[in-house]
Design an enzyme around this catalytic site. Structure first.
Site, short mmCIF file in Angstrom:
data_model
loop_
_atom_site.label_atom_id
_atom_site.label_comp_id
_atom_site.label_asym_id
_atom_site.label_seq_id
_atom_site.Cartn_x
_atom_site.Cartn_y
_atom_site.Cartn_z
N ASP A 137 1.92 -13.60 -1.17
CA ASP A 137 1.28 -13.64 -2.54
C ASP A 137 1.03 -12.19 -2.74
O ASP A 137 0.78 -11.42 -1.76
CB ASP A 137 0.09 -14.37 -2.28
CG ASP A 137 -0.55 -15.05 -3.71
OD1 ASP A 137 0.24 -15.24 -4.49
OD2 ASP A 137 -1.87 -15.05 -3.78
N HIS B 195 1.07 -13.41 11.91
CA HIS B 195 0.90 -12.48 10.49
C HIS B 195 -0.07 -11.23 11.02
O HIS B 195 -0.78 -11.33 12.15
CB HIS B 195 0.15 -13.29 9.61
CG HIS B 195 0.34 -12.67 8.33
ND1 HIS B 195 -0.80 -11.93 7.82
CD2 HIS B 195 1.06 -12.93 7.19
CE1 HIS B 195 -0.48 -11.56 6.59
NE2 HIS B 195 0.65 -12.05 6.26
N TYR C 183 -1.17 -8.82 -3.76
CA TYR C 183 -2.68 -8.52 -3.68
C TYR C 183 -3.51 -8.91 -4.85
O TYR C 183 -2.84 -8.79 -6.12
CB TYR C 183 -2.98 -7.27 -3.28
CG TYR C 183 -2.23 -6.85 -1.94
CD1 TYR C 183 -2.68 -7.32 -0.88
CD2 TYR C 183 -1.50 -5.78 -1.96
CE1 TYR C 183 -2.41 -6.91 0.50
CE2 TYR C 183 -0.95 -5.29 -0.73
CZ TYR C 183 -1.34 -5.95 0.56
OH TYR C 183 -0.72 -5.45 1.73
N PHE D 216 3.09 -6.31 1.02
CA PHE D 216 2.12 -5.64 1.94
C PHE D 216 1.80 -4.20 1.39
O PHE D 216 1.21 -3.38 1.82
CB PHE D 216 3.02 -5.60 3.16
CG PHE D 216 2.89 -6.95 3.94
CD1 PHE D 216 1.73 -7.31 4.49
CD2 PHE D 216 4.08 -7.54 4.05
CE1 PHE D 216 1.73 -8.60 5.15
CE2 PHE D 216 4.29 -8.82 4.61
CZ PHE D 216 3.00 -9.35 5.22
#
Length: 227
Positions: free
Chosen positions: A66, A189, A68, A79
């Site tokens: 998703d 993760h 930010y 990221f």
């Protein structure tokens, strides 16, 4: 929706853009805006990953979930954050693993991963948009169908791509990848909640470069210069 996307991807994805679900997705985003919702990233950056990394240049895929959802953070690359924005905790942990894995000193002030994207690292989120301050708010809007198709087309039409799947969500995409042609590296993760469950020590960055070199590709320079 004004789709700003590299011509190589336009050709590969032209069938997806003409499908009913994509039309519904565009309508969904227009409706969100008409209701006064703030959407991240800004419109011109929604397909930034596809602009920075042309289809023929893709060597590595790093899959996020998703964008930010904080102001100024999302710029269309998983990221990554733009220059001037503090790197979030998951990205700091990625930098720590790179430093431990490769000895490459990483800047903890800049989280802009455009240099990776320009070397062939597709920084792909499963959802390309999100409502401000509401994580996963666009997860059911149709983006998953689109980005699954992206993964499948890379798998079908390319050879020897390295897919980095971090966390349970990303690992669910493994079924879309032909592992007779491509390499899949899996780990926990990099979030602070799970980083010690196998992300630290995974050595994915050196392993990625070993795989690329083995197939005659140039390795990725993971170093980022502080702006």
């Amino acid at each position: 929706m004004d789709v700003k996307i590299h011509p190589s991807w336009k050709e590969v994805l032209k069938d997806e853009f003409s499908k009913n679900y994509f039309g519904q997705l565009v309508l969904f985003l227009k409706t969100e805006k008409s209701l006064g919702k703030t959407i991240y990233p800004p419109g011109p950056l929604i397909f930034n990953a596809f602009n920075q990394t042309p289809f023929d240049k893709v060597k590595v895929v790093i899959l996020g979930q998703d964008p930010y959802h904080g102001a100024g953070q999302a710029h269309g690359l998983s990221f990554s954050v733009p220059n001037g924005i503090k790197p979030p905790p998951s990205l700091i942990n990625i930098f720590k693993e790179i430093q431990n894995d490769t000895g490459t000193e990483m800047p903890l002030t800049s989280g802009n991963l455009v240099p990776w994207a320009q070397q062939g690292v597709l920084l792909l989120n499963a959802s390309l948009t999100v409502r401000a301050q509401e994580p996963n708010s666009h997860a059911m809007s149709g983006w998953a169908q689109f980005t699954d198709a992206v993964i499948e087309k890379i798998s079908d039409q390319k050879q020897h791509v390295v897919f980095l799947l971090w966390g349970n969500f990303a690992m669910q995409k493994q079924a879309l990848i032909d592992e007779t042609k491509h390499s899949v590296l899996k780990a926990a993760h990099p979030s602070p909640f799970s980083v010690h469950k196998g992300f630290f020590g995974c050595k994915h960055f050196s392993k990625t470069n070993e795989l690329l070199i083995a197939h005659g590709e140039s390795p990725i320079n993971w170093k980022l210069l502080t702006p």
